[in-house]
Design an enzyme around this catalytic site. Sequence first.
Site, PDB file in Angstrom:
ATOM      1  N   CYS A 140      42.494 -30.671 -26.560  1.00  0.00           N
ATOM      2  CA  CYS A 140      41.870 -29.367 -26.309  1.00  0.00           C
ATOM      3  C   CYS A 140      42.514 -28.789 -25.056  1.00  0.00           C
ATOM      4  O   CYS A 140      43.701 -28.994 -24.839  1.00  0.00           O
ATOM      5  CB  CYS A 140      40.354 -29.496 -26.177  1.00  0.00           C
ATOM      6  SG  CYS A 140      39.829 -30.550 -24.810  1.00  0.00           S
ATOM      7  N   CYS A 179      33.567 -20.323 -18.443  1.00  0.00           N
ATOM      8  CA  CYS A 179      34.436 -19.146 -18.528  1.00  0.00           C
ATOM      9  C   CYS A 179      35.882 -19.576 -18.752  1.00  0.00           C
ATOM     10  O   CYS A 179      36.655 -18.862 -19.385  1.00  0.00           O
ATOM     11  CB  CYS A 179      34.332 -18.314 -17.260  1.00  0.00           C
ATOM     12  SG  CYS A 179      32.744 -17.477 -17.119  1.00  0.00           S
TER      13      CYS A 179
END
Length: 393
Positions: free
Chosen positions: A351, A197
Amino acid sequence: MSLPPLVEPAAELTVDEVRRYSRHLIIPDVGMAGQKRLKNAKVLCVGAGGLGSPALLYLAAAGVGTLGVIDFDVVDESNLQRQVIHGQSDVGRPKAESAAASVREINPLIDVVVHNEVLTTENVMEVFSGYDLIVDGTDNFATRYMVNDAAVLLGKPYVWGSIYRFDGQASVFWAEHGPCYRCLYPEPPPPGMVPSCAEGGVLGVLCASIGSIQVNEAIKVLTGIGEPLVGRLMIYDALEMTYRSVKVRKDPECVLCGKNPTVTELLEDYEAFCGAVSAEAQEAASGSTITAAELKSWQDAGENVYVVDVREPNEYEIVSIPGAVLIPKGEFLNGSALERLPQDKKIVLHCKSGARSAECLAIVKNAGFSDAVHVGGGVLSWIKTVDPSLPAY
Ligand code: ZN
């Protein structure tokens, strides 16, 4: 399939309890006997996050006599969009303590046990053994497999839930009466294949939809009413607004709960079992990882670097490292990213936290960019060490 009640009833309810739980007591299926069982019940909620928040609130309100909460994390501003057991003034406070305070406010008649610690292979058996039933609100595969294994080895039922964006799943795993999590998912997904999530996002209210199913099932198992989700997987789609349940059979070959189990005690290392980062990525990153501060100093010194952000476009929109070019990880996996990389510059990948960029680094290095590097800790580390004015997510 209906099952006998998990918990014996408490001797009696006090006058205060009768008043408080009257809307339960007048439901014939629950009644005094069911409420007394809830009073006697000991339930542990693993995690006071997205699923744990609604689960703890409703378990407390329902009168589960002993409610444990284990969480090692502290409340962050980005939690408040869905973790409704915590409030603004709890930011920075340990989640287990913040959750316990809310639970006490909702129902002072129950006991709350705070475990402000990480659930590990060292303590999971001891912690679980103090409870009748576990509610699993964890968000990562390593903890999920550990929770499952400990519950099966201790012969305890647990209510599992999982959420991602608009999709949720829930089930009751109880090896004595049905399948376990390993029967459904014998192996963890390959590293990097299933986004969390934190990477992919989650609709806040989805937590309430799935967390309330978990409480519903916990109450049924504790009191022996209805047909619990043992041997069934509930699949919820918030966009289609559909619930469907599919049968899950016990796998006779399950390594944990099957006929000839090969896993008879906890694994030594669940992180390694679930391989948070693949072996290839670990190898690629070894010796080729720089810090966010190093990247900043390279940029300031005008070094010939090409910074590539391998996250998704919506993440790039929230926050990005100045000068970084967006090429999402999927384009590395299908190979199309490689032709976009310049041959005459040093490639620096990043990232959110360093896992996805390590996976991409392995691909880039294999393609011949041998001096490519990635940023350990990703953009989060950049925010922390280089520019704290940027929003973390
Ligand atoms: Zn199994």
